[in-house]
Design a protein around this motif. Structure first.
Motif, PDB file in Angstrom:
ATOM      1  N   LYS A  58      -6.427   5.896  -7.343  1.00  0.00           N
ATOM      2  CA  LYS A  58      -6.556   6.116  -8.781  1.00  0.00           C
ATOM      3  C   LYS A  58      -6.252   7.568  -9.148  1.00  0.00           C
ATOM      4  O   LYS A  58      -6.827   8.502  -8.596  1.00  0.00           O
ATOM      5  CB  LYS A  58      -7.972   5.752  -9.236  1.00  0.00           C
ATOM      6  N   LYS A  91       0.163  -5.839   3.166  1.00  0.00           N
ATOM      7  CA  LYS A  91       0.329  -6.992   2.281  1.00  0.00           C
ATOM      8  C   LYS A  91       1.739  -7.580   2.357  1.00  0.00           C
ATOM      9  O   LYS A  91       2.112  -8.413   1.524  1.00  0.00           O
ATOM     10  CB  LYS A  91       0.007  -6.587   0.841  1.00  0.00           C
ATOM     11  N   LYS A 137      -3.091  -2.959 -10.348  1.00  0.00           N
ATOM     12  CA  LYS A 137      -4.487  -3.108  -9.924  1.00  0.00           C
ATOM     13  C   LYS A 137      -4.683  -2.572  -8.507  1.00  0.00           C
ATOM     14  O   LYS A 137      -5.665  -1.883  -8.211  1.00  0.00           O
ATOM     15  CB  LYS A 137      -4.909  -4.568  -9.992  1.00  0.00           C
ATOM     16  N   LEU A 138      -3.721  -2.876  -7.634  1.00  0.00           N
ATOM     17  CA  LEU A 138      -3.807  -2.393  -6.258  1.00  0.00           C
ATOM     18  C   LEU A 138      -3.797  -0.864  -6.215  1.00  0.00           C
ATOM     19  O   LEU A 138      -4.617  -0.238  -5.527  1.00  0.00           O
ATOM     20  CB  LEU A 138      -2.637  -2.948  -5.445  1.00  0.00           C
ATOM     21  N   GLU A 140      -4.602   1.266  -8.570  1.00  0.00           N
ATOM     22  CA  GLU A 140      -5.824   1.819  -9.151  1.00  0.00           C
ATOM     23  C   GLU A 140      -6.994   1.718  -8.176  1.00  0.00           C
ATOM     24  O   GLU A 140      -7.857   2.589  -8.131  1.00  0.00           O
ATOM     25  CB  GLU A 140      -6.162   1.086 -10.452  1.00  0.00           C
ATOM     26  N   ASP A 141      -7.014   0.665  -7.385  1.00  0.00           N
ATOM     27  CA  ASP A 141      -8.112   0.483  -6.433  1.00  0.00           C
ATOM     28  C   ASP A 141      -8.042   1.464  -5.266  1.00  0.00           C
ATOM     29  O   ASP A 141      -9.074   1.908  -4.759  1.00  0.00           O
ATOM     30  CB  ASP A 141      -8.107  -0.956  -5.888  1.00  0.00           C
ATOM     31  N   ILE A 142      -6.827   1.799  -4.828  1.00  0.00           N
ATOM     32  CA  ILE A 142      -6.708   2.597  -3.599  1.00  0.00           C
ATOM     33  C   ILE A 142      -6.302   4.050  -3.839  1.00  0.00           C
ATOM     34  O   ILE A 142      -6.501   4.897  -2.963  1.00  0.00           O
ATOM     35  CB  ILE A 142      -5.700   1.945  -2.625  1.00  0.00           C
ATOM     36  N   THR A 183      -2.030   6.164   2.203  1.00  0.00           N
ATOM     37  CA  THR A 183      -2.874   5.016   1.849  1.00  0.00           C
ATOM     38  C   THR A 183      -2.050   3.908   1.202  1.00  0.00           C
ATOM     39  O   THR A 183      -2.169   2.729   1.557  1.00  0.00           O
ATOM     40  CB  THR A 183      -3.991   5.459   0.890  1.00  0.00           C
ATOM     41  N   GLU A 242      -1.171   0.155   2.772  1.00  0.00           N
ATOM     42  CA  GLU A 242      -1.644  -1.023   2.045  1.00  0.00           C
ATOM     43  C   GLU A 242      -0.475  -1.948   1.696  1.00  0.00           C
ATOM     44  O   GLU A 242      -0.587  -3.176   1.810  1.00  0.00           O
ATOM     45  CB  GLU A 242      -2.371  -0.585   0.774  1.00  0.00           C
TER      46      GLU A 242
END
Length: 208
Positions: free
Chosen positions: A57, A90, A50-51, A53-55, A82, A86
């Motif tokens: 894709k 995290k 999910k991470l 795909e969000d940043i 990127t 990220e």
């Protein structure tokens, strides 16, 4: 009476085609792929997917490895940067190898007396068009004595391998050898295929 047509020919006909045929095809250089990122301890891959795909894709590929490890390969430098930032933000446990073009170049310089001034060695090597980062003696691991060998670390440049041709330095006959990561005490390899890099660019200490 009709005058018969005189056959004519152009001696330059076909030259354009010949010139085009003689020209070598220009090959577009392949873009340099950024190094992969390796994430440890991935028990549940869904948050990671999910991470990504969000940043980024469509700008990455993943491969599941043994031991709950996942490899992320970015397609270009921008998504790599990127994703890296990220993951670091995290506190993700991951590591990556330093890009080849950014690695320093190390060699072993032999047959100089261990008391030779390091600054003199640095100046002498830089006169040969290399930018020296560091110079330090190699010690015998048991006796803790400096040997007649030292490590030379220089900035990455196109002429790095020219340093292997150095036969004299500071009026001393010397030899330059390929460097490998020492395991115990000191270690160098005389006929290695290339000088090996050192380290990777980071490893974070908590999980996604």
């Amino acid at each position: 009476l009709a005058t018969p047509a005189v056959p004519t020919s152009n001696s330059f006909t076909g030259l354009d085609e010949l010139e085009l045929a003689d020209k070598p095809e220009t090959q577009t250089p392949k873009p340099i792929r950024p190094p992969p990122l390796f994430i440890d301890g991935v028990k549940n891959i869904q948050p990671l997917l999910k991470l990504l795909e969000d940043i980024a894709k469509g700008e990455y590929e993943i491969k599941v490895l043994r031991g709950d490890k996942v490899k992320i390969q970015s397609k270009s430098a921008d998504p790599y940067s990127t994703i890296y930032k990220e993951l670091k933000a995290k506190d993700t446990e991951f590591y990556c190898y330093q890009p080849k073009q950014d690695r320093s170049f190390r060699v072993v310089l032999k047959n100089l007396h261990p008391s030779t001034d390091k600054e003199d060695i640095k100046i002498a090597i830089e006169e040969l068009h290399h930018k020296v980062i560091n110079v330090w003696n190699i010690q015998n691991s048991r006796r803790k004595q400096a040997l007649s060998m030292c490590n030379i670390e220089v900035e990455p440049r196109e002429n790095n391998k020219d340093i292997y041709s150095v036969k004299y330095l500071l009026y001393n006959k010397c030899a330059v050898r390929y460097w490998t990561r020492p395991e115990k005490g000191y270690h160098y390899k005389k006929n290695a295929p290339a000088a090996l890099p050192h380290g990777w660019c980071g490893k974070e200490l908590s999980r996604i």
